[in-house]
Motif scaffolding. Structure first.
Motif, PDB file in Angstrom:
ATOM      1  N   PHE A   9      33.887 -12.567 -37.983  1.00  0.00           N
ATOM      2  CA  PHE A   9      32.524 -11.803 -38.093  1.00  0.00           C
ATOM      3  C   PHE A   9      32.237 -10.646 -36.875  1.00  0.00           C
ATOM      4  O   PHE A   9      32.621 -10.716 -35.864  1.00  0.00           O
ATOM      5  CB  PHE A   9      31.579 -12.728 -37.892  1.00  0.00           C
ATOM      6  N   ARG A  10      32.321  -9.425 -37.497  1.00  0.00           N
ATOM      7  CA  ARG A  10      31.843  -8.315 -36.223  1.00  0.00           C
ATOM      8  C   ARG A  10      30.491  -7.900 -36.514  1.00  0.00           C
ATOM      9  O   ARG A  10      30.078  -7.523 -37.598  1.00  0.00           O
ATOM     10  CB  ARG A  10      32.827  -7.278 -36.693  1.00  0.00           C
ATOM     11  N   PRO A  11      29.989  -7.847 -35.257  1.00  0.00           N
ATOM     12  CA  PRO A  11      28.578  -7.414 -35.430  1.00  0.00           C
ATOM     13  C   PRO A  11      28.207  -5.835 -35.661  1.00  0.00           C
ATOM     14  O   PRO A  11      29.217  -5.056 -35.211  1.00  0.00           O
ATOM     15  CB  PRO A  11      28.104  -7.819 -34.037  1.00  0.00           C
ATOM     16  N   CYS A  12      27.107  -5.419 -35.977  1.00  0.00           N
ATOM     17  CA  CYS A  12      26.736  -4.073 -36.020  1.00  0.00           C
ATOM     18  C   CYS A  12      25.356  -3.947 -35.614  1.00  0.00           C
ATOM     19  O   CYS A  12      24.510  -4.768 -35.651  1.00  0.00           O
ATOM     20  CB  CYS A  12      26.957  -3.366 -37.493  1.00  0.00           C
ATOM     21  N   ILE A  13      25.177  -2.242 -35.239  1.00  0.00           N
ATOM     22  CA  ILE A  13      23.585  -1.802 -35.070  1.00  0.00           C
ATOM     23  C   ILE A  13      23.555  -0.397 -35.859  1.00  0.00           C
ATOM     24  O   ILE A  13      24.060   0.344 -35.604  1.00  0.00           O
ATOM     25  CB  ILE A  13      23.490  -1.832 -33.410  1.00  0.00           C
ATOM     26  N   ASP A  14      22.669  -0.872 -36.753  1.00  0.00           N
ATOM     27  CA  ASP A  14      22.764   0.414 -37.803  1.00  0.00           C
ATOM     28  C   ASP A  14      21.439   1.322 -37.244  1.00  0.00           C
ATOM     29  O   ASP A  14      20.291   0.541 -37.212  1.00  0.00           O
ATOM     30  CB  ASP A  14      22.689   0.305 -39.154  1.00  0.00           C
ATOM     31  N   LEU A  15      21.398   2.452 -36.717  1.00  0.00           N
ATOM     32  CA  LEU A  15      20.084   3.412 -36.305  1.00  0.00           C
ATOM     33  C   LEU A  15      19.931   4.382 -37.289  1.00  0.00           C
ATOM     34  O   LEU A  15      20.598   5.204 -37.830  1.00  0.00           O
ATOM     35  CB  LEU A  15      20.607   3.850 -34.890  1.00  0.00           C
ATOM     36  N   HIS A  16      18.522   4.271 -37.479  1.00  0.00           N
ATOM     37  CA  HIS A  16      17.837   5.454 -38.439  1.00  0.00           C
ATOM     38  C   HIS A  16      16.448   5.833 -37.626  1.00  0.00           C
ATOM     39  O   HIS A  16      15.795   4.959 -37.724  1.00  0.00           O
ATOM     40  CB  HIS A  16      17.846   5.074 -39.827  1.00  0.00           C
ATOM     41  N   LEU A  44       9.676  -7.673 -35.784  1.00  0.00           N
ATOM     42  CA  LEU A  44       9.418  -8.780 -35.339  1.00  0.00           C
ATOM     43  C   LEU A  44      10.496  -9.912 -34.790  1.00  0.00           C
ATOM     44  O   LEU A  44      10.480 -10.513 -33.845  1.00  0.00           O
ATOM     45  CB  LEU A  44       8.911  -9.513 -36.711  1.00  0.00           C
ATOM     46  N   VAL A  45      11.516  -9.691 -35.500  1.00  0.00           N
ATOM     47  CA  VAL A  45      12.694 -10.696 -35.001  1.00  0.00           C
ATOM     48  C   VAL A  45      13.280 -10.238 -33.993  1.00  0.00           C
ATOM     49  O   VAL A  45      13.418 -11.008 -32.614  1.00  0.00           O
ATOM     50  CB  VAL A  45      13.829 -10.561 -36.230  1.00  0.00           C
ATOM     51  N   LEU A  46      13.602  -8.963 -33.517  1.00  0.00           N
ATOM     52  CA  LEU A  46      14.082  -8.402 -32.341  1.00  0.00           C
ATOM     53  C   LEU A  46      13.600  -7.122 -32.376  1.00  0.00           C
ATOM     54  O   LEU A  46      13.253  -6.402 -33.551  1.00  0.00           O
ATOM     55  CB  LEU A  46      15.453  -8.207 -32.203  1.00  0.00           C
ATOM     56  N   ASP A  47      13.437  -6.346 -31.166  1.00  0.00           N
ATOM     57  CA  ASP A  47      12.471  -5.150 -31.036  1.00  0.00           C
ATOM     58  C   ASP A  47      13.245  -4.087 -30.982  1.00  0.00           C
ATOM     59  O   ASP A  47      13.391  -3.229 -31.569  1.00  0.00           O
ATOM     60  CB  ASP A  47      11.464  -5.161 -30.031  1.00  0.00           C
ATOM     61  N   SER A  48      14.475  -3.950 -30.037  1.00  0.00           N
ATOM     62  CA  SER A  48      14.898  -2.688 -29.718  1.00  0.00           C
ATOM     63  C   SER A  48      16.296  -2.686 -29.879  1.00  0.00           C
ATOM     64  O   SER A  48      16.904  -4.079 -29.948  1.00  0.00           O
ATOM     65  CB  SER A  48      14.745  -2.207 -27.942  1.00  0.00           C
ATOM     66  N   PRO A  49      17.145  -1.518 -29.763  1.00  0.00           N
ATOM     67  CA  PRO A  49      18.554  -1.795 -30.035  1.00  0.00           C
ATOM     68  C   PRO A  49      19.201  -2.629 -28.911  1.00  0.00           C
ATOM     69  O   PRO A  49      20.189  -3.391 -29.138  1.00  0.00           O
ATOM     70  CB  PRO A  49      18.907  -0.175 -29.842  1.00  0.00           C
ATOM     71  N   ALA A  50      18.591  -2.336 -27.509  1.00  0.00           N
ATOM     72  CA  ALA A  50      19.167  -3.272 -26.449  1.00  0.00           C
ATOM     73  C   ALA A  50      18.907  -4.715 -26.578  1.00  0.00           C
ATOM     74  O   ALA A  50      19.887  -5.538 -26.129  1.00  0.00           O
ATOM     75  CB  ALA A  50      18.470  -2.763 -25.275  1.00  0.00           C
ATOM     76  N   ASP A  51      18.042  -5.131 -27.293  1.00  0.00           N
ATOM     77  CA  ASP A  51      17.779  -6.439 -27.681  1.00  0.00           C
ATOM     78  C   ASP A  51      18.889  -7.139 -28.707  1.00  0.00           C
ATOM     79  O   ASP A  51      19.302  -8.265 -28.422  1.00  0.00           O
ATOM     80  CB  ASP A  51      16.429  -6.764 -28.500  1.00  0.00           C
ATOM     81  N   PHE A  52      19.288  -6.312 -29.532  1.00  0.00           N
ATOM     82  CA  PHE A  52      20.522  -6.667 -30.196  1.00  0.00           C
ATOM     83  C   PHE A  52      21.848  -6.770 -29.574  1.00  0.00           C
ATOM     84  O   PHE A  52      22.631  -7.746 -29.559  1.00  0.00           O
ATOM     85  CB  PHE A  52      20.669  -5.660 -31.648  1.00  0.00           C
ATOM     86  N   SER A  53      21.946  -5.707 -28.570  1.00  0.00           N
ATOM     87  CA  SER A  53      23.158  -5.828 -27.941  1.00  0.00           C
ATOM     88  C   SER A  53      23.334  -7.079 -26.863  1.00  0.00           C
ATOM     89  O   SER A  53      24.131  -7.724 -26.771  1.00  0.00           O
ATOM     90  CB  SER A  53      23.139  -4.565 -26.867  1.00  0.00           C
ATOM     91  N   ARG A  54      22.161  -7.198 -26.194  1.00  0.00           N
ATOM     92  CA  ARG A  54      22.066  -8.329 -25.584  1.00  0.00           C
ATOM     93  C   ARG A  54      22.242  -9.801 -26.393  1.00  0.00           C
ATOM     94  O   ARG A  54      22.970 -10.775 -25.759  1.00  0.00           O
ATOM     95  CB  ARG A  54      20.741  -8.684 -24.922  1.00  0.00           C
ATOM     96  N   LEU A  55      21.692  -9.699 -27.641  1.00  0.00           N
ATOM     97  CA  LEU A  55      22.128 -11.076 -28.547  1.00  0.00           C
ATOM     98  C   LEU A  55      23.596 -11.266 -28.604  1.00  0.00           C
ATOM     99  O   LEU A  55      24.263 -12.072 -28.449  1.00  0.00           O
ATOM    100  CB  LEU A  55      21.356 -10.959 -29.681  1.00  0.00           C
ATOM    101  N   TYR A  56      24.300  -9.987 -29.018  1.00  0.00           N
ATOM    102  CA  TYR A  56      25.556 -10.086 -29.356  1.00  0.00           C
ATOM    103  C   TYR A  56      26.312 -10.394 -27.771  1.00  0.00           C
ATOM    104  O   TYR A  56      27.464 -11.205 -27.977  1.00  0.00           O
ATOM    105  CB  TYR A  56      26.299  -8.585 -29.729  1.00  0.00           C
ATOM    106  N   HIS A  65      30.121  -2.415 -34.235  1.00  0.00           N
ATOM    107  CA  HIS A  65      29.853  -1.001 -34.027  1.00  0.00           C
ATOM    108  C   HIS A  65      28.551  -0.630 -34.012  1.00  0.00           C
ATOM    109  O   HIS A  65      27.684  -1.349 -34.708  1.00  0.00           O
ATOM    110  CB  HIS A  65      30.541  -0.217 -35.248  1.00  0.00           C
ATOM    111  N   ILE A  66      28.263   0.626 -33.488  1.00  0.00           N
ATOM    112  CA  ILE A  66      26.613   1.036 -33.422  1.00  0.00           C
ATOM    113  C   ILE A  66      26.896   2.308 -34.382  1.00  0.00           C
ATOM    114  O   ILE A  66      27.875   3.230 -34.073  1.00  0.00           O
ATOM    115  CB  ILE A  66      26.286   1.509 -32.152  1.00  0.00           C
ATOM    116  N   ILE A  67      25.865   2.371 -35.426  1.00  0.00           N
ATOM    117  CA  ILE A  67      26.322   3.762 -36.264  1.00  0.00           C
ATOM    118  C   ILE A  67      24.976   4.328 -36.397  1.00  0.00           C
ATOM    119  O   ILE A  67      23.807   3.807 -36.698  1.00  0.00           O
ATOM    120  CB  ILE A  67      26.594   3.415 -37.735  1.00  0.00           C
ATOM    121  N   LYS A  68      24.919   5.901 -35.936  1.00  0.00           N
ATOM    122  CA  LYS A  68      23.858   6.673 -35.938  1.00  0.00           C
ATOM    123  C   LYS A  68      23.849   7.327 -37.311  1.00  0.00           C
ATOM    124  O   LYS A  68      24.463   8.003 -37.550  1.00  0.00           O
ATOM    125  CB  LYS A  68      23.939   7.675 -34.889  1.00  0.00           C
TER     126      LYS A  68
END
Length: 269
Positions: A9-16, A44-56, A65-68
């Protein structure tokens, strides 16, 4: 003695628009933004992009990958990168002029698509240029594509414009001379949670010679086993809208973490 490859499994952060979102890929459009369908917006689940990074980071899920997706995402991307520097790949608007900047901002690798296709035509010259600038080992080529019959055509500009490149064994062999990984979104099934494109995953397993991550349609924890079987363990899998950390109900994030832990390399004698 060699190590047998297992799909992980590879995690992702999609930003829009500066937020972490999960979007139905086929609805992205510059000409009809009102048609955009969003499955999840981080609240509600997580707030910021940094929160997801810290979870991973907590679960040591490297290689994500982070996709803009469009403009207005640079601050959010920098925030995510800084929360776990050197562990995420970054894509979206990457070219030869800003690639080094994103590596200095903490990206492990840069992901490139649209830059390689001026006027939707593949430019080997551009690929050589950016590969020479950042180094083959820090370059990922995004071959996100749309299905046309029994073929897959690379799509650019947030998957809106078809290029002149078909995803094929010859194409992958050529590109792999200048990059260290592939990222492949199946744009037609992205965000639908209706299953992966099995034919594409199986084909990638036959063709790829370098690490490759597939994204699009994953809806069940066992899809990871399916991708491993279809690709012979040569392709990794990203989950998005089906995942509970993105508001989904079909797949538990912790289950994927446990699967990754269990998939330690096994000896192949």
């Amino acid at each position: 003695m060699q190590f047998a490859r297992r799909s992980i499994f590879r995690p992702c952060i999609d930003l829009h628009d500066g937020q972490v979102k999960q979007i139905v890929g086929g609805t992205l459009s510059d000409t009809a933004p009102e048609n955009l369908k969003t499955n999840f917006v981080a609240r509600l689940v997580l707030d910021s992009p940094a929160d997801f990074s810290r979870l991973y980071k907590k679960h040591n899920l490297e290689g994500g990958h982070i996709i803009k997706l469009g403009p207005g995402n640079d601050p959010a991307a920098r925030e995510a990168l800084s929360a776990w520097s050197g562990k995420f790949q970054i894509g979206g608007g990457i070219d030869d002029e800003n690639a080094t900047e994103w590596l200095l901002a903490g990206a492990s690798k840069v992901i490139v698509t649209s830059y390689l296709f001026p006027n939707a035509q593949f430019s080997l010259e551009r690929l050589k240029k950016i590969s020479s600038k950042v180094g083959k080992d820090r370059l990922v080529v995004d071959l996100s594509c749309r299905r046309r019959g029994n073929r897959w055509i690379v799509a650019m500009n947030r998957w809106q414009v078809l290029t002149d490149m078909e995803v094929s064994e010859d194409t992958l062999n050529l590109l792999s001379e200048y990059c260290s990984e592939f990222l492949v979104h199946a744009a037609d099934v992205e965000g639908l949670c209706q299953g992966i494109d099995r034919d594409l995953v199986e084909s990638l397993g036959k063709w790829v010679q370098i690490p490759t991550t597939y994204a699009g349609g994953a809806k069940d924890i066992n899809d990871l086993d399916l991708v491993e079987r279809l690709s012979g363990g040569r392709v990794d899998l990203t989950y998005g809208s089906s995942l509970d950390i993105f508001g989904g109900t079909l797949v538990r994030f912790q289950s994927l973490v446990d699967r990754n832990i269990a998939r330690t390399p096994t000896l192949d004698y």
